[in-house]
Design a protein around this motif. Structure first.
Motif, PDB file in Angstrom:
ATOM      1  N   LEU A 224      34.701  39.759  42.914  1.00 34.15           N
ATOM      2  CA  LEU A 224      35.139  40.000  41.825  1.00 34.15           C
ATOM      3  C   LEU A 224      35.260  41.252  41.689  1.00 34.15           C
ATOM      4  O   LEU A 224      35.481  41.861  40.188  1.00 34.15           O
ATOM      5  CB  LEU A 224      34.586  39.358  40.694  1.00 34.15           C
ATOM      6  CG  LEU A 224      34.619  37.780  40.797  1.00 34.15           C
ATOM      7  CD1 LEU A 224      33.855  37.145  39.688  1.00 34.15           C
ATOM      8  CD2 LEU A 224      35.796  37.034  41.002  1.00 34.15           C
ATOM      9  N   ARG A 225      34.933  42.229  42.271  1.00 40.01           N
ATOM     10  CA  ARG A 225      34.574  43.674  42.004  1.00 40.01           C
ATOM     11  C   ARG A 225      35.928  44.524  42.632  1.00 40.01           C
ATOM     12  O   ARG A 225      36.178  44.528  43.569  1.00 40.01           O
ATOM     13  CB  ARG A 225      33.339  44.280  42.697  1.00 40.01           C
ATOM     14  CG  ARG A 225      33.021  45.718  42.262  1.00 40.01           C
ATOM     15  CD  ARG A 225      31.788  46.059  43.020  1.00 40.01           C
ATOM     16  NE  ARG A 225      30.604  45.105  42.575  1.00 40.01           N
ATOM     17  CZ  ARG A 225      29.288  45.303  43.107  1.00 40.01           C
ATOM     18  NH1 ARG A 225      29.104  46.684  43.513  1.00 40.01           N
ATOM     19  NH2 ARG A 225      28.380  44.388  43.074  1.00 40.01           N
ATOM     20  N   LEU A 226      36.459  45.651  41.511  1.00 41.60           N
ATOM     21  CA  LEU A 226      37.280  46.486  41.961  1.00 41.60           C
ATOM     22  C   LEU A 226      36.571  47.716  42.826  1.00 41.60           C
ATOM     23  O   LEU A 226      35.696  47.992  42.169  1.00 41.60           O
ATOM     24  CB  LEU A 226      37.883  47.076  40.723  1.00 41.60           C
ATOM     25  CG  LEU A 226      39.182  48.339  41.159  1.00 41.60           C
ATOM     26  CD1 LEU A 226      40.287  47.646  42.115  1.00 41.60           C
ATOM     27  CD2 LEU A 226      39.546  49.029  39.761  1.00 41.60           C
ATOM     28  N   VAL A 227      36.748  47.853  43.886  1.00 43.23           N
ATOM     29  CA  VAL A 227      36.024  49.053  44.984  1.00 43.23           C
ATOM     30  C   VAL A 227      36.774  50.288  44.358  1.00 43.23           C
ATOM     31  O   VAL A 227      36.012  51.436  44.377  1.00 43.23           O
ATOM     32  CB  VAL A 227      36.376  48.476  46.115  1.00 43.23           C
ATOM     33  CG1 VAL A 227      35.625  49.533  47.068  1.00 43.23           C
ATOM     34  CG2 VAL A 227      35.359  47.221  46.482  1.00 43.23           C
ATOM     35  N   ALA A 228      37.970  50.410  44.404  1.00 41.90           N
ATOM     36  CA  ALA A 228      38.665  51.690  44.288  1.00 41.90           C
ATOM     37  C   ALA A 228      40.074  51.587  43.862  1.00 41.90           C
ATOM     38  O   ALA A 228      40.601  50.658  43.726  1.00 41.90           O
ATOM     39  CB  ALA A 228      38.528  52.310  45.642  1.00 41.90           C
ATOM     40  N   SER A 229      40.521  52.696  43.365  1.00 38.48           N
ATOM     41  CA  SER A 229      42.139  52.617  42.945  1.00 38.48           C
ATOM     42  C   SER A 229      42.542  54.180  43.714  1.00 38.48           C
ATOM     43  O   SER A 229      42.314  55.089  43.371  1.00 38.48           O
ATOM     44  CB  SER A 229      42.147  53.013  41.474  1.00 38.48           C
ATOM     45  OG  SER A 229      43.643  52.932  41.257  1.00 38.48           O
ATOM     46  N   VAL A 230      43.127  53.763  44.966  1.00 37.30           N
ATOM     47  CA  VAL A 230      43.469  55.007  45.633  1.00 37.30           C
ATOM     48  C   VAL A 230      45.061  55.514  45.483  1.00 37.30           C
ATOM     49  O   VAL A 230      45.892  54.633  45.271  1.00 37.30           O
ATOM     50  CB  VAL A 230      43.469  54.666  47.186  1.00 37.30           C
ATOM     51  CG1 VAL A 230      44.092  55.534  47.917  1.00 37.30           C
ATOM     52  CG2 VAL A 230      42.040  54.100  47.680  1.00 37.30           C
TER      53      VAL A 230
END
Length: 110
Positions: free
Chosen positions: A60-66
């Motif tokens: 459920l985790r957003l890891v990054a916004s590239v």
């Protein structure tokens, strides 16, 4: 609904007096507003507190916004985040390697 921040490609040509191309390159850039980086920092803080006790629970985790410009550059250098072959670990490791950790949305490290 997320706001899309477009990237831009510019073609640079160096020509001689006969208009023959001597050199050419493409410049890809993207303006990243401060509010975007602040929002990611807030998400990182929130997620790190929420998932502190469950270090391996990344479902459920957003890891990054590239940013698109970065993703496009990576695709040209062998890491394609668009085709689904890049893992969260690949993205995090590349962001760390290229000193782009401001785009991370979690303190999680592989």
């Amino acid at each position: 609904m997320p706001e899309i921040i477009d990237s831009t490609d510019r073609l640079h040509l160096e020509v001689d007096k006969n208009l023959k191309i001597k050199e050419a390159h493409i410049e890809c850039f993207q303006e990243i507003p401060d509010w975007f980086l602040r929002r990611l920092a807030d998400i990182r803080t929130e997620q790190d507190a929420k998932f502190r006790k469950r270090d391996n629970d990344l479902e459920l985790r957003l890891v990054a916004s590239v940013p698109g410009a970065v993703a496009d550059h990576w695709a040209r250098t062998g890491l394609n985040v668009f085709d689904g072959s890049a893992t969260a670990k690949d993205v995090v490791m590349r962001l760390i390697k290229e000193d782009l950790t401001k785009f991370l949305a979690t303190g999680w490290r592989p």
